[in-house]
Write a protein that holds these residues in place. Structure first.
Motif, short mmCIF file in Angstrom:
data_model
loop_
_atom_site.label_atom_id
_atom_site.label_comp_id
_atom_site.label_asym_id
_atom_site.label_seq_id
_atom_site.Cartn_x
_atom_site.Cartn_y
_atom_site.Cartn_z
N GLU A 239 20.47 17.82 -48.51
CA GLU A 239 19.29 17.94 -47.28
C GLU A 239 19.96 16.74 -46.33
N MET A 240 20.33 15.45 -46.79
CA MET A 240 20.58 14.53 -46.13
C MET A 240 21.89 14.92 -45.64
N ALA A 241 22.85 15.41 -46.23
CA ALA A 241 24.27 15.54 -45.95
C ALA A 241 24.44 16.51 -44.86
N ALA A 242 23.31 17.69 -44.88
CA ALA A 242 23.29 18.78 -43.81
C ALA A 242 23.12 18.05 -42.22
N THR A 243 22.66 16.82 -42.24
CA THR A 243 22.30 16.19 -41.21
C THR A 243 23.55 15.36 -40.53
N PHE A 244 24.54 15.20 -41.33
CA PHE A 244 25.70 14.41 -40.91
C PHE A 244 26.54 15.03 -39.75
N GLN A 245 27.21 14.32 -38.99
CA GLN A 245 28.05 15.06 -37.95
C GLN A 245 29.55 14.27 -38.32
N ASP A 246 30.45 14.91 -38.56
CA ASP A 246 31.93 14.51 -39.12
C ASP A 246 31.79 13.69 -40.03
N GLY A 247 30.95 13.95 -41.17
CA GLY A 247 30.81 12.92 -42.26
C GLY A 247 30.05 11.84 -42.03
N LYS A 248 29.52 11.52 -40.83
CA LYS A 248 28.63 10.46 -40.53
C LYS A 248 27.17 10.53 -40.44
N ALA A 249 26.30 9.55 -40.78
CA ALA A 249 24.93 9.65 -40.55
C ALA A 249 24.52 9.64 -39.23
N THR A 250 23.53 10.46 -38.95
CA THR A 250 23.00 10.77 -37.85
C THR A 250 21.19 10.00 -37.68
N GLU A 251 20.74 10.10 -36.65
CA GLU A 251 19.24 9.55 -36.60
C GLU A 251 18.51 10.48 -37.60
N LYS A 252 18.86 11.60 -37.89
CA LYS A 252 17.85 12.56 -38.95
C LYS A 252 18.31 12.24 -40.30
N SER A 253 19.11 11.71 -40.47
CA SER A 253 19.50 11.46 -41.87
C SER A 253 18.58 10.84 -42.94
N ILE A 254 18.41 9.51 -42.62
CA ILE A 254 17.29 9.02 -43.42
C ILE A 254 15.89 9.61 -43.48
N PRO A 255 15.44 9.91 -42.20
CA PRO A 255 14.17 10.61 -42.31
C PRO A 255 14.20 11.80 -42.90
N THR A 256 15.18 12.72 -43.02
CA THR A 256 15.23 14.05 -43.72
C THR A 256 15.18 13.55 -45.32
N ALA A 257 15.92 12.69 -45.72
CA ALA A 257 15.91 12.36 -47.10
C ALA A 257 14.58 11.83 -47.76
N LEU A 258 14.05 10.93 -46.92
CA LEU A 258 12.64 10.57 -46.93
C LEU A 258 11.59 11.55 -47.22
N ALA A 259 11.68 12.24 -46.34
CA ALA A 259 10.72 13.50 -46.18
C ALA A 259 10.88 14.33 -47.55
N LYS A 260 11.93 14.56 -48.15
CA LYS A 260 12.14 15.41 -49.40
C LYS A 260 11.63 14.59 -50.33
N ILE A 261 11.89 13.11 -50.35
CA ILE A 261 11.37 12.64 -51.61
C ILE A 261 9.84 12.57 -51.46
N ARG A 262 9.36 12.36 -50.20
CA ARG A 262 7.61 12.46 -50.00
C ARG A 262 7.11 13.75 -50.66
N SER A 263 7.81 14.72 -50.13
CA SER A 263 7.44 16.17 -50.83
C SER A 263 7.22 16.23 -52.45
N LEU A 264 8.42 15.68 -52.77
CA LEU A 264 8.45 15.50 -54.40
C LEU A 264 7.53 14.73 -54.88
N ALA A 265 7.35 13.51 -54.30
CA ALA A 265 6.30 12.60 -54.72
C ALA A 265 4.82 13.07 -54.77
N GLN A 266 4.80 13.80 -53.56
CA GLN A 266 3.20 14.48 -53.76
C GLN A 266 2.96 15.58 -54.66
N ALA A 267 3.93 16.31 -54.88
CA ALA A 267 4.14 17.44 -56.20
C ALA A 267 3.67 16.75 -57.30
#
Length: 270
Positions: A239-267
């Motif tokens: 999910e984080m890699a889907a936010t990359f542009q030309d293999g580089k992180a974007t402003e969405k990269s970290i929030p996307t990964a952390l949102a995934k972890i929060r959903s897992l933690a809540q479950a």
């Protein structure tokens, strides 16, 4: 008391399993990787598994293989990974860190030196995927000397007699590979996990966590109820890699990964 034991003791009182998210160090760069590592704690990680980028990660599926390639391209070294964990420890004193990697970089670094430096950096446990128990004596004395845990892998195909041989020297927790395959592919059913845990409980008193193929919050919830924890790796990276542009992180990269972890933690906590 080790951080790993303290964590599982606390979770036992809460009557729940651990969420163990994974990140590949230096993926896609050091700064992004360190920011994600720091953010995982507040997002709900109980233990964090940090992958050491390696050119031939034989147990890993395509998602983690690509992450390792990006990490190597970004300049990842074993010393660099340890320095990153040292920085993490400046602000996070209690969350256990488990390093996952392969023996070649450790051998090149120097086994004794690596164990000493890993302990000083704040590492708590080691998963060395391609080091069989029969050959672990090359590192086990140094692991013990520096109070690290050697976390061993078992699989559905591990015979009972070999299971006892593997687990007699295990410490920290046992990593149960739930499928016969590589990371990020199939997943085990609840029935398969339950049957495996019945067998593993007879062989060890250590906590047992499940990994390989756990991708959704529902799977993490199920695995953490049946076992003592769920490792989630490829799903976060993908999910984080889907936010990359030309293999580089974007402003969405970290929030996307952390949102995934929060959903897992809540479950896991529900």
């Amino acid at each position: 008391m080790s951080r790993i034991k303290a964590c599982f003791d606390a979770l036992k009182k809460e009557e729940r399993g651990a969420l163990i998210p994974y990140l590949e160090a230096f993926d896609p760069d050091r700064e992004t990787s360190l920011s994600l590592l720091n953010g995982m704690v507040d997002a709900g990680a109980d233990i964090i598994e940090v992958g050491i980028p390696f050119s031939d990660p034989s147990a890993d599926g395509p998602t983690i293989q690509l992450a390792a390639q990006r990490g190597l391209k970004a300049g990842a070294t074993l010393a660099g990974v340890l320095e990153m964990i040292t920085q993490f420890r400046h602000t996070h004193k209690t969350t256990p860190i488990v390093l996952m990697g392969y023996f070649n970089p450790i051998d090149r670094y120097g086994v004794e030196r690596f164990c000493k430096d890993a302990a000083q950096a704040g590492v708590d446990g080691l998963i060395i995927v391609d080091l069989p128990p029969e050959e672990a004596d090359i590192i086990r004395p140094h692991i013990r000397a520096h109070h690290l845990d050697l976390i061993l892998l078992t699989a559905p195909t591990t015979p009972d007699d070999r299971l006892k041989h593997i687990l007699k020297d295990a410490t920290g927790f046992v990593y149960y590979v739930t499928i016969t395959g590589i990371t990020g592919t199939n997943s085990a059913t609840e029935e398969q996990l339950t049957q495996a845990m019945t067998r593993l409980r007879r062989a060890t008193s250590l906590p047992v966590v499940a990994g390989f193929g756990i991708t959704t919050p529902e799977q993490a919830r199920s695995a953490s109820k049946i076992t003592d924890g769920a490792v989630v790796a490829s799903a976060i990276i993908k999910e984080m890699a889907a936010t990359f542009q030309d293999g580089k992180a974007t402003e969405k990269s970290i929030p996307t990964a952390l949102a995934k972890i929060r959903s897992l933690a809540q479950a896991v906590r529900s």
